[in-house]
Design a protein around this motif. Sequence first.
Motif, short mmCIF file in Angstrom:
data_model
loop_
_atom_site.label_atom_id
_atom_site.label_comp_id
_atom_site.label_asym_id
_atom_site.label_seq_id
_atom_site.Cartn_x
_atom_site.Cartn_y
_atom_site.Cartn_z
N TYR A 151 -19.82 28.48 100.19
CA TYR A 151 -20.18 29.83 99.73
C TYR A 151 -19.56 30.90 100.63
O TYR A 151 -19.14 31.96 100.15
CB TYR A 151 -21.70 30.01 99.74
CG TYR A 151 -22.43 29.30 98.62
CD1 TYR A 151 -22.17 29.60 97.28
CD2 TYR A 151 -23.41 28.35 98.90
CE1 TYR A 151 -22.87 28.96 96.25
CE2 TYR A 151 -24.11 27.71 97.88
CZ TYR A 151 -23.83 28.01 96.56
OH TYR A 151 -24.51 27.38 95.55
N GLU A 152 -19.51 30.65 101.94
CA GLU A 152 -18.95 31.63 102.87
C GLU A 152 -17.49 31.93 102.54
O GLU A 152 -17.03 33.07 102.64
CB GLU A 152 -19.08 31.13 104.31
CG GLU A 152 -20.51 31.09 104.84
CD GLU A 152 -21.04 32.47 105.19
OE1 GLU A 152 -20.37 33.49 104.87
OE2 GLU A 152 -22.13 32.55 105.78
N LEU A 153 -16.76 30.89 102.15
CA LEU A 153 -15.36 31.07 101.75
C LEU A 153 -15.26 31.99 100.53
O LEU A 153 -14.41 32.87 100.46
CB LEU A 153 -14.71 29.71 101.46
CG LEU A 153 -13.25 29.73 101.00
CD1 LEU A 153 -12.36 30.34 102.06
CD2 LEU A 153 -12.78 28.31 100.66
N LEU A 154 -16.16 31.76 99.58
CA LEU A 154 -16.18 32.60 98.39
C LEU A 154 -16.51 34.05 98.74
O LEU A 154 -15.89 34.99 98.23
CB LEU A 154 -17.22 32.07 97.40
CG LEU A 154 -16.74 31.21 96.23
CD1 LEU A 154 -17.91 30.87 95.32
CD2 LEU A 154 -15.65 31.91 95.44
N ASN A 205 -26.42 26.73 104.18
CA ASN A 205 -26.44 25.58 105.09
C ASN A 205 -26.06 24.29 104.35
O ASN A 205 -25.33 23.45 104.88
CB ASN A 205 -27.81 25.42 105.73
CG ASN A 205 -27.86 24.29 106.74
OD1 ASN A 205 -27.16 24.31 107.74
ND2 ASN A 205 -28.70 23.31 106.47
N ALA A 206 -26.54 24.18 103.11
CA ALA A 206 -26.25 22.98 102.32
C ALA A 206 -24.80 22.96 101.83
O ALA A 206 -24.18 21.90 101.72
CB ALA A 206 -27.21 22.88 101.14
N ASP A 264 -33.86 35.00 99.22
CA ASP A 264 -34.55 34.10 100.15
C ASP A 264 -33.92 32.72 100.22
O ASP A 264 -34.02 32.03 101.25
CB ASP A 264 -36.03 33.96 99.75
CG ASP A 264 -36.84 35.22 100.02
OD1 ASP A 264 -36.31 36.12 100.71
OD2 ASP A 264 -37.98 35.31 99.54
N PHE A 265 -33.28 32.31 99.13
CA PHE A 265 -32.67 30.98 99.10
C PHE A 265 -31.33 30.92 99.83
O PHE A 265 -30.85 29.84 100.17
CB PHE A 265 -32.45 30.52 97.66
CG PHE A 265 -33.70 30.22 96.90
CD1 PHE A 265 -34.41 29.06 97.12
CD2 PHE A 265 -34.18 31.11 95.95
CE1 PHE A 265 -35.57 28.77 96.41
CE2 PHE A 265 -35.33 30.85 95.24
CZ PHE A 265 -36.03 29.68 95.47
N ALA A 266 -30.70 32.09 100.05
CA ALA A 266 -29.33 32.11 100.56
C ALA A 266 -29.14 31.31 101.86
O ALA A 266 -28.19 30.52 101.96
CB ALA A 266 -28.85 33.54 100.73
N PRO A 267 -29.99 31.49 102.88
CA PRO A 267 -29.75 30.76 104.13
C PRO A 267 -29.72 29.24 103.97
O PRO A 267 -28.83 28.57 104.53
CB PRO A 267 -30.91 31.20 105.03
CG PRO A 267 -31.30 32.54 104.50
CD PRO A 267 -31.12 32.43 103.03
#
Length: 246
Positions: free
Chosen positions: A192-195, A187-188, A180-183
């Motif tokens: 993370y997307e690169l990882l 955003n913050a 649930d915290f992922a979105p």
Amino acid sequence: MESLTITPQYDHNVNDLVEVSGEKVQGRNILEEVIALARKRTDFPALQIRLEKSIPPGSGLGGGSGNAAALAYWINSMTGGLTIRAEEIGSDVPFFFCGSPWAIVRGRGEKVFPLFSPPTSPKVLVAVPEWQMSTGEAYSLLDTVCGEEYPTSGKGAEAEIDSLIARLRDEKNIGLLPNDFAPVLLNAHPEYELLFDLFKSTGAFGWGITGSGSAAFALFSKNVSLSDSFREMSGLKWIRKIFCVE
């Protein structure tokens, strides 16, 4: 990953002492809270505790909770009774207290159900970034987006758990694991997307963020080498620590 040495001190006029080396702990150590809670209920000698800490606080890996569980278990054994209940210390502590590597946890963490036929433990890579994320801060971000309406209902969450465990057993391509915290964390910190892209390109079958953050992890089959992923992660200057479990 962390080492906890507990030594009873039977001399008179000796106070409890918690010494920490490695990663710094800001404020009062959770181990001090465990001792204070136990002393309200029973007498035992002063304790000298040495903690070699390698897991950064605020990384979501449960280092503090695991140490608290170990100390509570030791005190209960030493005093010959149930002096401390794990759920009194923190939401993550009952899981570590149960001693099982795989479990379903419900409620506020106090209901722990170990899996009797767990998936085969995969290889794991954990990347700890330079930023920290406290549980309170993560919930504040989540509340700003969701209010009191969290994304998955109780029944939906149970179905999601069953499906996820089955896919973990098969080591099928899971991709981003539900959190649930992922979105709000993505955003913050878009890093993370690169990882996640790195994990996917180096053979991981699943990846995600550790609880309320801040670390990220990837799951690999036993026949997959971690060397490529480790090398790529080592080149990211905002990664301060990497843990490998094979």
